[in-house]
Design a protein around this motif. Sequence first.
Motif, PDB file in Angstrom:
ATOM      1  N   ASN A   1      29.323  11.654 -11.041  1.00 33.04           N
ATOM      2  CA  ASN A   1      29.470  10.248 -10.635  1.00 33.04           C
ATOM      3  C   ASN A   1      28.966   9.997  -9.210  1.00 33.04           C
ATOM      4  O   ASN A   1      29.615   9.313  -8.419  1.00 33.04           O
ATOM      5  N   THR A   2      27.808  10.543  -8.905  1.00 34.93           N
ATOM      6  CA  THR A   2      27.246  10.456  -7.560  1.00 34.93           C
ATOM      7  C   THR A   2      25.812   9.951  -7.640  1.00 34.93           C
ATOM      8  O   THR A   2      25.066  10.338  -8.535  1.00 34.93           O
ATOM      9  N   GLN A   3      25.435   9.103  -6.698  1.00 36.35           N
ATOM     10  CA  GLN A   3      24.081   8.562  -6.655  1.00 36.35           C
ATOM     11  C   GLN A   3      23.194   9.466  -5.800  1.00 36.35           C
ATOM     12  O   GLN A   3      23.595   9.908  -4.711  1.00 36.35           O
ATOM     13  N   TYR A   4      21.980   9.702  -6.292  1.00 37.46           N
ATOM     14  CA  TYR A   4      21.002  10.543  -5.594  1.00 37.46           C
ATOM     15  C   TYR A   4      19.661   9.820  -5.546  1.00 37.46           C
ATOM     16  O   TYR A   4      19.389   8.934  -6.353  1.00 37.46           O
ATOM     17  N   GLN A   5      18.835  10.261  -4.591  1.00 35.03           N
ATOM     18  CA  GLN A   5      17.478   9.725  -4.488  1.00 35.03           C
ATOM     19  C   GLN A   5      16.498  10.888  -4.402  1.00 35.03           C
ATOM     20  O   GLN A   5      16.624  11.759  -3.533  1.00 35.03           O
TER      21      GLN A   5
ATOM     22  N   PHE B   1      -0.350  11.818  -1.236  1.00 34.99           N
ATOM     23  CA  PHE B   1       0.299  11.042  -2.290  1.00 34.99           C
ATOM     24  C   PHE B   1       0.885   9.776  -1.672  1.00 34.99           C
ATOM     25  O   PHE B   1       1.293   9.775  -0.509  1.00 34.99           O
ATOM     26  N   ALA B   2       0.979   8.724  -2.455  1.00 34.04           N
ATOM     27  CA  ALA B   2       1.703   7.527  -2.024  1.00 34.04           C
ATOM     28  C   ALA B   2       3.183   7.875  -2.028  1.00 34.04           C
ATOM     29  O   ALA B   2       3.672   8.519  -2.971  1.00 34.04           O
ATOM     30  N   PRO B   3       3.928   7.523  -0.988  1.00 33.83           N
ATOM     31  CA  PRO B   3       5.367   7.818  -0.987  1.00 33.83           C
ATOM     32  C   PRO B   3       6.035   7.235  -2.233  1.00 33.83           C
ATOM     33  O   PRO B   3       5.682   6.146  -2.707  1.00 33.83           O
ATOM     34  N   TYR B   4       7.002   7.984  -2.773  1.00 34.30           N
ATOM     35  CA  TYR B   4       7.674   7.594  -4.015  1.00 34.30           C
ATOM     36  C   TYR B   4       9.142   7.956  -3.909  1.00 34.30           C
ATOM     37  O   TYR B   4       9.483   9.025  -3.386  1.00 34.30           O
ATOM     38  N   THR B   5      10.007   7.095  -4.418  1.00 37.78           N
ATOM     39  CA  THR B   5      11.424   7.412  -4.525  1.00 37.78           C
ATOM     40  C   THR B   5      11.925   6.969  -5.889  1.00 37.78           C
ATOM     41  O   THR B   5      11.426   6.007  -6.478  1.00 37.78           O
ATOM     42  N   ALA B   6      12.902   7.701  -6.403  1.00 39.10           N
ATOM     43  CA  ALA B   6      13.584   7.348  -7.639  1.00 39.10           C
ATOM     44  C   ALA B   6      15.072   7.602  -7.428  1.00 39.10           C
ATOM     45  O   ALA B   6      15.448   8.659  -6.933  1.00 39.10           O
ATOM     46  N   THR B   7      15.892   6.619  -7.765  1.00 45.38           N
ATOM     47  CA  THR B   7      17.337   6.728  -7.580  1.00 45.38           C
ATOM     48  C   THR B   7      18.009   6.865  -8.933  1.00 45.38           C
ATOM     49  O   THR B   7      17.618   6.204  -9.899  1.00 45.38           O
ATOM     50  N   PHE B   8      19.014   7.734  -9.011  1.00 44.33           N
ATOM     51  CA  PHE B   8      19.761   7.920 -10.254  1.00 44.33           C
ATOM     52  C   PHE B   8      21.209   8.265  -9.920  1.00 44.33           C
ATOM     53  O   PHE B   8      21.523   8.677  -8.812  1.00 44.33           O
TER      54      PHE B   8
END
Length: 75
Positions: A45-49, A64-71
């Motif tokens: 139950n923790t959010q990460y990027q 590379f173009a900077p990229y982020t994904a949050t889950f």
Amino acid sequence: NRGTITADSVYLTELPGGSTVPGDSSSSGAGDSITFVPDQALEANTQYQFNVTSALTDESGTPFAPYTATFTTGS
């Protein structure tokens, strides 16, 4: 460029504090994907990027173009 896959170019942070999750980043044998494997199981139950910065380059040296994904992990 596999040599540019480092803790500064590919990393995972815990949110909201932004602390970096220890782990190893690598690419596939064909160099067409990036993986990050944390040293320990992620907290429930923790959010990460997941972060990729322009410090990562392709084989010709193009950043590379900077990229982020949050889950968020489950329970």
